[in-house]
Write a protein that holds these residues in place. Structure first.
Motif, PDB file in Angstrom:
ATOM      1  N   PRO A   1       0.806  -1.239   0.000  1.00 13.26           N
ATOM      2  CA  PRO A   1       0.000   0.000   0.000  1.00 13.26           C
ATOM      3  C   PRO A   1       0.829   1.275   0.000  1.00 13.26           C
ATOM      4  CG  PRO A   1      -0.870  -1.593   1.572  1.00 13.26           C
ATOM      5  CD  PRO A   1       0.440  -2.147   1.100  1.00 13.26           C
ATOM      6  N   ALA A   2       2.040   1.244   0.554  1.00 17.27           N
ATOM      7  CA  ALA A   2       2.848   2.461   0.586  1.00 17.27           C
ATOM      8  C   ALA A   2       3.233   2.920  -0.812  1.00 17.27           C
ATOM      9  CB  ALA A   2       4.101   2.224   1.428  1.00 17.27           C
ATOM     10  N   ARG A   3       3.413   1.986  -1.750  1.00 18.48           N
ATOM     11  CA  ARG A   3       3.797   2.353  -3.111  1.00 18.48           C
ATOM     12  C   ARG A   3       2.576   2.612  -3.984  1.00 18.48           C
ATOM     13  NH1 ARG A   3       6.359  -0.584  -6.465  1.00 18.48           N
ATOM     14  NH2 ARG A   3       7.809   1.024  -7.209  1.00 18.48           N
ATOM     15  N   TYR A   4       1.490   1.906  -3.724  1.00 18.19           N
ATOM     16  CA  TYR A   4       0.258   2.086  -4.492  1.00 18.19           C
ATOM     17  C   TYR A   4      -0.897   2.336  -3.512  1.00 18.19           C
ATOM     18  CZ  TYR A   4       2.855   0.148  -8.445  1.00 18.19           C
ATOM     19  OH  TYR A   4       3.789  -0.071  -9.434  1.00 18.19           O
ATOM     20  N   PRO A   5      -1.041   3.575  -3.027  1.00 19.05           N
ATOM     21  CA  PRO A   5      -2.070   3.849  -2.016  1.00 19.05           C
ATOM     22  C   PRO A   5      -3.490   3.688  -2.534  1.00 19.05           C
ATOM     23  CG  PRO A   5      -1.047   5.894  -2.764  1.00 19.05           C
ATOM     24  CD  PRO A   5      -0.246   4.773  -3.352  1.00 19.05           C
ATOM     25  N   ASP A   6      -3.708   3.823  -3.842  1.00 18.89           N
ATOM     26  CA  ASP A   6      -5.055   3.690  -4.402  1.00 18.89           C
ATOM     27  C   ASP A   6      -5.417   2.254  -4.747  1.00 18.89           C
ATOM     28  OD1 ASP A   6      -5.429   6.394  -4.210  1.00 18.89           O
ATOM     29  OD2 ASP A   6      -4.710   6.818  -6.240  1.00 18.89           O
ATOM     30  N   MET A   7      -4.516   1.325  -4.509  1.00 17.68           N
ATOM     31  CA  MET A   7      -4.762  -0.069  -4.871  1.00 17.68           C
ATOM     32  C   MET A   7      -5.792  -0.685  -3.934  1.00 17.68           C
ATOM     33  SD  MET A   7      -1.915  -3.105  -5.255  1.00 17.68           S
ATOM     34  CE  MET A   7      -1.489  -2.963  -3.513  1.00 17.68           C
ATOM     35  N   LEU A   8      -6.713  -1.466  -4.500  1.00 19.58           N
ATOM     36  CA  LEU A   8      -7.709  -2.147  -3.690  1.00 19.58           C
ATOM     37  C   LEU A   8      -7.042  -3.158  -2.782  1.00 19.58           C
ATOM     38  CD1 LEU A   8     -10.545  -2.791  -6.299  1.00 19.58           C
ATOM     39  CD2 LEU A   8     -10.633  -1.249  -4.359  1.00 19.58           C
ATOM     40  N   GLN A   9      -7.408  -3.139  -1.512  1.00 18.54           N
ATOM     41  CA  GLN A   9      -6.817  -4.042  -0.542  1.00 18.54           C
ATOM     42  C   GLN A   9      -7.756  -5.225  -0.294  1.00 18.54           C
ATOM     43  OE1 GLN A   9      -3.703  -3.693   0.533  1.00 18.54           O
ATOM     44  NE2 GLN A   9      -3.607  -1.870  -0.766  1.00 18.54           N
ATOM     45  N   PRO A  10      -7.220  -6.441  -0.182  1.00 18.77           N
ATOM     46  CA  PRO A  10      -8.080  -7.606   0.095  1.00 18.77           C
ATOM     47  C   PRO A  10      -8.722  -7.506   1.465  1.00 18.77           C
ATOM     48  CG  PRO A  10      -5.758  -8.199   0.262  1.00 18.77           C
ATOM     49  CD  PRO A  10      -5.808  -6.811  -0.295  1.00 18.77           C
ATOM     50  N   GLN A  11      -9.914  -8.048   1.570  1.00 20.67           N
ATOM     51  CA  GLN A  11     -10.674  -7.995   2.812  1.00 20.67           C
ATOM     52  C   GLN A  11     -10.966  -9.414   3.273  1.00 20.67           C
ATOM     53  OE1 GLN A  11     -14.168  -5.704   1.961  1.00 20.67           O
ATOM     54  NE2 GLN A  11     -13.031  -3.856   1.389  1.00 20.67           N
ATOM     55  N   GLY A  12     -10.660  -9.710   4.517  1.00 17.83           N
ATOM     56  CA  GLY A  12     -10.929 -11.023   5.064  1.00 17.83           C
ATOM     57  C   GLY A  12      -9.766 -11.984   4.853  1.00 17.83           C
ATOM     58  N   VAL A  13      -9.849 -13.100   5.560  1.00 16.70           N
ATOM     59  CA  VAL A  13      -8.774 -14.088   5.512  1.00 16.70           C
ATOM     60  C   VAL A  13      -8.706 -14.753   4.146  1.00 16.70           C
ATOM     61  CG1 VAL A  13      -7.890 -16.216   6.542  1.00 16.70           C
ATOM     62  CG2 VAL A  13      -8.992 -14.493   7.994  1.00 16.70           C
ATOM     63  N   PHE A  14      -9.863 -15.083   3.566  1.00 18.19           N
ATOM     64  CA  PHE A  14      -9.866 -15.804   2.292  1.00 18.19           C
ATOM     65  C   PHE A  14      -9.247 -14.959   1.176  1.00 18.19           C
ATOM     66  CE2 PHE A  14     -11.955 -16.854  -1.737  1.00 18.19           C
ATOM     67  CZ  PHE A  14     -11.594 -18.195  -1.850  1.00 18.19           C
ATOM     68  N   GLU A  15      -9.628 -13.698   1.085  1.00 15.33           N
ATOM     69  CA  GLU A  15      -9.085 -12.838   0.031  1.00 15.33           C
ATOM     70  C   GLU A  15      -7.590 -12.618   0.215  1.00 15.33           C
ATOM     71  OE1 GLU A  15     -11.020  -9.205  -0.720  1.00 15.33           O
ATOM     72  OE2 GLU A  15     -12.984 -10.091  -1.121  1.00 15.33           O
ATOM     73  N   ASN A  16      -7.148 -12.461   1.454  1.00 16.15           N
ATOM     74  CA  ASN A  16      -5.721 -12.274   1.691  1.00 16.15           C
ATOM     75  C   ASN A  16      -4.921 -13.516   1.299  1.00 16.15           C
ATOM     76  OD1 ASN A  16      -4.889  -9.627   3.273  1.00 16.15           O
ATOM     77  ND2 ASN A  16      -6.922 -10.188   4.000  1.00 16.15           N
ATOM     78  N   LEU A  17      -5.445 -14.697   1.621  1.00 21.97           N
ATOM     79  CA  LEU A  17      -4.759 -15.932   1.229  1.00 21.97           C
ATOM     80  C   LEU A  17      -4.754 -16.099  -0.285  1.00 21.97           C
ATOM     81  CD1 LEU A  17      -5.996 -18.459   3.950  1.00 21.97           C
ATOM     82  CD2 LEU A  17      -3.736 -17.411   3.754  1.00 21.97           C
ATOM     83  N   ALA A  18      -5.876 -15.767  -0.927  1.00 18.75           N
ATOM     84  CA  ALA A  18      -5.948 -15.892  -2.381  1.00 18.75           C
ATOM     85  C   ALA A  18      -4.946 -14.969  -3.063  1.00 18.75           C
ATOM     86  CB  ALA A  18      -7.368 -15.598  -2.862  1.00 18.75           C
ATOM     87  N   VAL A  19      -4.844 -13.732  -2.575  1.00 16.44           N
ATOM     88  CA  VAL A  19      -3.886 -12.790  -3.152  1.00 16.44           C
ATOM     89  C   VAL A  19      -2.462 -13.260  -2.914  1.00 16.44           C
ATOM     90  CG1 VAL A  19      -2.960 -10.458  -2.925  1.00 16.44           C
ATOM     91  CG2 VAL A  19      -5.425 -10.805  -3.015  1.00 16.44           C
ATOM     92  N   LEU A  20      -2.189 -13.790  -1.731  1.00 12.92           N
ATOM     93  CA  LEU A  20      -0.837 -14.231  -1.409  1.00 12.92           C
ATOM     94  C   LEU A  20      -0.435 -15.455  -2.230  1.00 12.92           C
ATOM     95  CD1 LEU A  20       1.581 -13.633   0.444  1.00 12.92           C
ATOM     96  CD2 LEU A  20       0.583 -15.209   2.110  1.00 12.92           C
ATOM     97  N   PHE A  21      -1.335 -16.418  -2.366  1.00 13.67           N
ATOM     98  CA  PHE A  21      -1.012 -17.652  -3.084  1.00 13.67           C
ATOM     99  C   PHE A  21      -0.964 -17.436  -4.593  1.00 13.67           C
ATOM    100  CE2 PHE A  21      -1.575 -19.792   0.855  1.00 13.67           C
ATOM    101  CZ  PHE A  21      -0.992 -21.038   0.721  1.00 13.67           C
ATOM    102  N   VAL A  22      -1.897 -16.646  -5.126  1.00 12.74           N
ATOM    103  CA  VAL A  22      -2.022 -16.517  -6.578  1.00 12.74           C
ATOM    104  C   VAL A  22      -1.301 -15.273  -7.089  1.00 12.74           C
ATOM    105  CG1 VAL A  22      -3.648 -16.290  -8.490  1.00 12.74           C
ATOM    106  CG2 VAL A  22      -4.185 -17.784  -6.567  1.00 12.74           C
ATOM    107  N   CYS A  23      -1.692 -14.111  -6.606  1.00 14.73           N
ATOM    108  CA  CYS A  23      -1.176 -12.859  -7.157  1.00 14.73           C
ATOM    109  C   CYS A  23       0.246 -12.546  -6.717  1.00 14.73           C
ATOM    110  CB  CYS A  23      -2.098 -11.702  -6.760  1.00 14.73           C
ATOM    111  SG  CYS A  23      -3.794 -11.887  -7.361  1.00 14.73           S
ATOM    112  N   ARG A  24       0.711 -13.138  -5.637  1.00 17.94           N
ATOM    113  CA  ARG A  24       2.084 -12.888  -5.191  1.00 17.94           C
ATOM    114  C   ARG A  24       3.015 -14.062  -5.473  1.00 17.94           C
ATOM    115  NH1 ARG A  24      -0.456  -9.083  -5.316  1.00 17.94           N
ATOM    116  NH2 ARG A  24      -0.839  -7.496  -3.735  1.00 17.94           N
ATOM    117  N   GLY A  25       2.489 -15.243  -5.751  1.00 15.42           N
ATOM    118  CA  GLY A  25       3.327 -16.371  -6.147  1.00 15.42           C
ATOM    119  C   GLY A  25       3.714 -17.315  -5.035  1.00 15.42           C
TER     120      GLY A  25
END
Length: 347
Positions: free
Chosen positions: A191-215
């Motif tokens: 968020p510090a580099r992209y403050p306007d970026m949509l942030q995941p909400q909840g445990v499921f979205e955070n895990l999905a972003v971490l596993f898929v979108c972050r590798g």
């Protein structure tokens, strides 16, 4: 008929478990490919070609995995399989897994080139070059392992020092490339580099972003592949992981593409500008609609005292003008009726 030996049971169980997991993950490949082409109809041509190539290669790889299971459990039902031999289908499937790994890592290298600062950033060039270097080394040594597969055909020969070193180097560099991807993606898309970026909400979205979108999924499957092979290269355990790994790479790329928001049929990356994403909400699917900032919405709905007084004066003026119009209409109608009465009396 004699009962199967422990080694034969071990080989068949590993093949069946690997086939079951690989087929399940391939179902996700088919589903995600359908979602992509139905949702991102106007996406870039190169991205469409990438998705089409991933689908074709992964489908071919899964068919070869099925052929491998059919060969050992049906064709060789009466033959002892204490020692597994690499069939031509096995060798081609191993080659496709090396190719799919390379394609996925190249895709993430291009993403890092964008999110780390673009063509003018030294960090972007350095990180992308490091990933490309590791992916290239893994690809070259993977092709060498495929060539040894075609020559030896006996999987137990992977326990030999020469083959184990070559395959181990390939898997090690692939794991290093995935670790670099994970760290760089998490560092770049914060968020510090992209403050306007949509942030995941909840445990499921955070895990999905971490596993898929972050590798993170790539790191886990590659470390499992490397660990099972280094621990016992002469055992068939790594074969089950090798069946599943290409489908994990494919679904990670497809999942990252399908999590993008849609604007006129074109996918928007998560680091895109806020205005573009807000405009895209009208063109996205119902499941994609999200509210960016609740405080802004509440502020837009709140009324200040000065605003209320100005609106009240505007309403009063509108009422007065409406009453004046009504009076004018009544006077004109009365005059028209009086004129009609005078004409009738004169006649």
């Amino acid at each position: 008929m004699s009962s199967p030996s422990p080694a034969e049971v071990e080989n068949l169980v590993v093949l069946f478990v690997g086939f079951a997991f690989a087929t399940f993950v391939y179902g996700l490949t088919f589903f995600q490919t359908y979602i992509y082409f139905s949702r991102y109809s106007n996406d870039h041509t190169w991205t469409k070609l990438l998705v089409g190539a991933l689908f074709v290669l992964d489908t071919t790889s899964n068919c070869l995995v099925s052929d491998r299971l059919y060969h050992y459990m049906v064709k060789m039902f009466d033959v002892a399989t204490e020692v597994l031999y690499a069939t031509p289908a096995f060798c081609i499937q191993y080659l496709l897994s090396v190719i799919l790994t390379m394609i996925a890592q190249l895709f993430f290298a291009s993403r890092l080139y964008t999110v780390c600062g673009g063509p003018t950033s030294i960090t972007s060039k350095s990180v992308s070059t490091a990933v490309l270097f590791c992916a290239f080394i893994a690809f070259v040594f993977g092709l060498t392992s495929v060539g040894q597969f075609f020559q030896q055909r006996q999987l137990s020969t992977f326990a030999s020092p020469s083959m184990a070193i070559i395959a181990g180097i390939s898997q090690c560099f692939a794991a290093v490339a995935n670790i670099i991807i994970l760290i760089a993606m998490c560092w770049s898309l914060r968020p510090a580099r992209y403050p306007d970026m949509l942030q995941p909400q909840g445990v499921f979205e955070n895990l999905a972003v971490l596993f898929v979108c972050r590798g993170l999924g790539l790191v886990i499957i590659q470390l499992m592949y490397l660990g099972t092979f280094v621990a016992s290269p002469g055992k068939p355990y790594w074969i089950a992981v090798q069946m599943v790994a290409p489908r994990v790479y494919t679904n990670t790329v497809l999942g990252l593409l399908n999590t993008r928001e849609v604007k006129h049929g074109v996918g928007l990356n998560e680091e895109e500008t806020l205005s573009d994403r807000q405009d895209s909400q009208n063109n996205s699917f119902p499941g994609q609609l999200r509210f960016r900032d609740i405080k802004t919405t509440q502020q837009s709905l709140s009324f200040s005292p000065q605003g209320e007084s100005s609106r009240g004066s505007e309403i009063e003026e509108a009422c007065k003008s409406y009453a004046d119009n009504q009076n004018l209409e009544s006077i004109s109608s009365h005059c028209s009726e009086q004129n009609a009465y005078d004409k009738a009396s004169l006649s």
